[in-house]
Design a protein around this motif. Sequence first.
Motif, PDB file in Angstrom:
ATOM      1  N   ALA A 163       0.981  -1.167   0.047  1.00 15.45           N
ATOM      2  CA  ALA A 163       0.129   0.132  -0.169  1.00 15.45           C
ATOM      3  C   ALA A 163       0.914   1.359  -0.074  1.00 15.45           C
ATOM      4  O   ALA A 163       0.661   2.137  -0.767  1.00 15.45           O
ATOM      5  N   PHE A 164       1.890   1.396   1.001  1.00 14.14           N
ATOM      6  CA  PHE A 164       3.052   2.279   0.799  1.00 14.14           C
ATOM      7  C   PHE A 164       3.615   2.581  -0.723  1.00 14.14           C
ATOM      8  O   PHE A 164       3.564   3.791  -1.212  1.00 14.14           O
ATOM      9  N   ASN A 165       3.889   1.521  -1.315  1.00 16.95           N
ATOM     10  CA  ASN A 165       4.539   1.650  -2.562  1.00 16.95           C
ATOM     11  C   ASN A 165       3.693   2.254  -3.487  1.00 16.95           C
ATOM     12  O   ASN A 165       3.749   3.218  -4.398  1.00 16.95           O
ATOM     13  N   TYR A 166       2.306   2.163  -3.425  1.00 18.26           N
ATOM     14  CA  TYR A 166       1.202   2.377  -4.085  1.00 18.26           C
ATOM     15  C   TYR A 166       0.985   3.997  -3.865  1.00 18.26           C
ATOM     16  O   TYR A 166       1.040   4.879  -4.758  1.00 18.26           O
ATOM     17  N   MET A 167       0.948   4.214  -2.588  1.00 16.15           N
ATOM     18  CA  MET A 167       0.461   5.563  -2.065  1.00 16.15           C
ATOM     19  C   MET A 167       1.742   6.772  -2.307  1.00 16.15           C
ATOM     20  O   MET A 167       1.555   7.862  -2.436  1.00 16.15           O
ATOM     21  N   TYR A 168       2.835   6.080  -2.405  1.00 17.24           N
ATOM     22  CA  TYR A 168       4.226   7.139  -2.534  1.00 17.24           C
ATOM     23  C   TYR A 168       4.785   6.846  -3.985  1.00 17.24           C
ATOM     24  O   TYR A 168       5.697   5.766  -4.005  1.00 17.24           O
ATOM     25  N   PRO A 169       4.247   7.315  -5.138  1.00 18.46           N
ATOM     26  CA  PRO A 169       5.216   6.988  -6.268  1.00 18.46           C
ATOM     27  C   PRO A 169       6.340   7.788  -6.439  1.00 18.46           C
ATOM     28  O   PRO A 169       6.580   8.566  -5.542  1.00 18.46           O
ATOM     29  N   GLU A 170       7.161   7.195  -7.409  1.00 20.05           N
ATOM     30  CA  GLU A 170       8.400   7.847  -7.449  1.00 20.05           C
ATOM     31  C   GLU A 170       8.560   9.383  -7.490  1.00 20.05           C
ATOM     32  O   GLU A 170       7.897   9.810  -8.385  1.00 20.05           O
ATOM     33  N   ASP A 171       9.401   9.974  -6.800  1.00 18.74           N
ATOM     34  CA  ASP A 171       9.453  11.315  -6.886  1.00 18.74           C
ATOM     35  C   ASP A 171      10.646  11.466  -7.729  1.00 18.74           C
ATOM     36  O   ASP A 171      11.649  11.212  -7.209  1.00 18.74           O
ATOM     37  N   MET A 172      10.574  12.282  -8.670  1.00 21.51           N
ATOM     38  CA  MET A 172      11.445  12.356  -9.808  1.00 21.51           C
ATOM     39  C   MET A 172      12.633  13.446  -9.594  1.00 21.51           C
ATOM     40  O   MET A 172      13.304  13.796 -10.509  1.00 21.51           O
ATOM     41  N   GLU A 173      12.717  13.935  -8.363  1.00 26.16           N
ATOM     42  CA  GLU A 173      13.707  15.127  -8.044  1.00 26.16           C
ATOM     43  C   GLU A 173      14.980  14.503  -7.569  1.00 26.16           C
ATOM     44  O   GLU A 173      14.888  13.276  -6.845  1.00 26.16           O
ATOM     45  N   PHE A 174      16.178  14.979  -8.095  1.00 28.24           N
ATOM     46  CA  PHE A 174      17.398  14.384  -7.861  1.00 28.24           C
ATOM     47  C   PHE A 174      18.181  15.792  -7.230  1.00 28.24           C
ATOM     48  O   PHE A 174      18.096  16.768  -7.751  1.00 28.24           O
ATOM     49  N   PHE A 175      18.985  15.371  -6.281  1.00 24.56           N
ATOM     50  CA  PHE A 175      20.000  16.423  -5.701  1.00 24.56           C
ATOM     51  C   PHE A 175      21.388  15.834  -5.255  1.00 24.56           C
ATOM     52  O   PHE A 175      21.436  14.761  -4.608  1.00 24.56           O
ATOM     53  N   ASN A 176      22.203  16.480  -6.012  1.00 25.17           N
ATOM     54  CA  ASN A 176      23.630  16.004  -5.589  1.00 25.17           C
ATOM     55  C   ASN A 176      23.780  14.480  -5.635  1.00 25.17           C
ATOM     56  O   ASN A 176      24.417  14.237  -4.575  1.00 25.17           O
ATOM     57  N   GLY A 177      23.461  13.785  -6.562  1.00 34.05           N
ATOM     58  CA  GLY A 177      23.765  12.485  -6.280  1.00 34.05           C
ATOM     59  C   GLY A 177      22.770  11.728  -5.697  1.00 34.05           C
ATOM     60  O   GLY A 177      23.096  10.614  -5.487  1.00 34.05           O
ATOM     61  N   THR A 178      21.828  12.254  -4.999  1.00 29.16           N
ATOM     62  CA  THR A 178      20.967  11.609  -4.004  1.00 29.16           C
ATOM     63  C   THR A 178      20.311  10.271  -5.039  1.00 29.16           C
ATOM     64  O   THR A 178      20.111  10.324  -6.209  1.00 29.16           O
ATOM     65  N   GLY A 179      20.014   9.071  -4.176  1.00 25.68           N
ATOM     66  CA  GLY A 179      19.116   8.217  -5.183  1.00 25.68           C
ATOM     67  C   GLY A 179      17.745   8.582  -5.427  1.00 25.68           C
ATOM     68  O   GLY A 179      17.069   9.621  -4.930  1.00 25.68           O
ATOM     69  N   ALA A 180      17.320   7.825  -6.631  1.00 27.22           N
ATOM     70  CA  ALA A 180      16.010   8.344  -7.179  1.00 27.22           C
ATOM     71  C   ALA A 180      14.917   8.139  -6.094  1.00 27.22           C
ATOM     72  O   ALA A 180      14.101   8.824  -6.379  1.00 27.22           O
ATOM     73  N   PHE A 181      14.982   7.351  -5.052  1.00 20.96           N
ATOM     74  CA  PHE A 181      13.992   7.298  -4.143  1.00 20.96           C
ATOM     75  C   PHE A 181      14.092   7.909  -2.740  1.00 20.96           C
ATOM     76  O   PHE A 181      13.343   7.817  -1.874  1.00 20.96           O
TER      77      PHE A 181
END
Length: 532
Positions: free
Chosen positions: A360-378
């Motif tokens: 349910a959490f995977n469904y409620m929180y889709p991938e946020d496509m913002e990236f900052f200074n080499g951070t991971g996609a999630f």
Amino acid sequence: MVQVSLLLLVVVLAKSTLAVYPLVDLGYSKYLGTAQTNGVTSWWGMRFAAPPLGNLRFRAPEDPVYNGTVQTANTHGPLCLATGGLPNDTTTSEDCLFLDVYAPSNATVKSKLPVFLWIQGGGFNANSNANYRGDGMILASGMDIVVVNFNYRVSLYGFLASEEVVANGNTNVGLLDQRFAVEWFGGDPGHVTIGGCSAGGASITFQLTAYGGRNDGLFHAAAAESASVFTILTVAQSQYQYDALVARIGCSNATDSLACLRAVPATTLQANNYYIPYPGLGPNASSPLFMYDAVIDGDFIQDFSQRQFAEGKFVQVPVIYGDDTNGGTDFAPKNTTDYAQMDQFLIDNYPTMTPDQITAFNYMYPEDMEFFNGTGAFWRTTSNAYGELAYLCPGMFVSTSYAAYSTFGSWNYRYNVEDPTQMAEGYGVPHTVETAAIWGPAYVSGTPPASYWPNGTNADIVPVLQGYWTSFIRSYSPNTFRYPGSPVWQEWVPSMQNRLMIMTNATAMETVDINEQARCAYITANSVSWLQ
């Protein structure tokens, strides 16, 4: 128990005028404070309880011992020992139960000023917001309040729980320290507001539900900033922490393992004071962010606070609850790259979450496509999930419970003041950043956002926040003495989901986003199952 009234702190004749005098006699000790040029008198590092050493380790606080000498109260007391803290850190000590008091220098015996007693955060594993100065809030109040802050035991010293501790000690002693501090300070005994951030906000929750929601008349309003909700265990479920510590210290074969723990020096405990994963999570598990926590002991904490709020078992006083827009960014691992890593992080911190809940959490929180200074996609995806799970949604639930059961006011907020540096680094509006505005950037420890200082892009938000908070402390409403021009902060109405959105030059009431409402409804409905 020793109880100190504000009257003991302020009654001295000075030039034929009753006013605060820096030398105070508390009965058990005399302290010489400092009359500052800004009109505030301060006393730093006053004992409010006996040193919790030796046989008092893992026990409820006791009255301070007598000291007949005059002590200069111009140095903050050492912080309490933290999980993972260095054994030789001279800024910390097991002897740490000290508090600071700030009062207007022109207060008199007749003033009966409202008291704000603030509980710092640190995830119950550290004193992370220590030594905040009350000057800024007192000045903002028009010299009409007294401010008190203090240390309380954390980590294993404050929250070790086991059958051995129950048999010959006390559980939740960090929370008992807090209550002892509230009892210690009188001021106007009919006008005390407790407040706190993060674990300090969680402490507000636990004080509101203490002893099944019993009202001992110790406080009359409460303001919880970014209140945290972590996994809470029973004494039996906490036994693994005690057993692991005993084994590390070398007390496993002792006839009395608790006596053995009390006998070893704090440096030995600190050398072995570190996080371990929850049991049974498998080889990929990592330690939780905050291992030691309050426990359900059937006494101070009798049930999950969420269940107590749902059943109306809490102290009914005016309350403020709220959170920051991006409360999870300080905690989610920056290198999180996919749902598998996000799910493991959630399980590491909430180990009873079921596979269906994780889905349910995977469904409620889709991938946020913002990236900052080499951070991971999630990173931001995980931050969003953790921020709502641990902070934002539980606060709205408390506001709803107060609206349902209490005849007193209940206010909720979302803090959305964007600092340019924090935004550029991807933190957004992070956890507890509002404290810098409430206290004033010059009066908090650490490094507050540069934009909050005079002439900064967010300088205008400081008087607005201070106006709401000091008004609440003075009148139990954030509106009575709010800063001129700031909007009326409407009470929380569950059917309207209305809260104050705080933003520089744009503060206004808002309706909670419909998708956020849905996520919080799911989190609230399932929270008891994954907090145990």
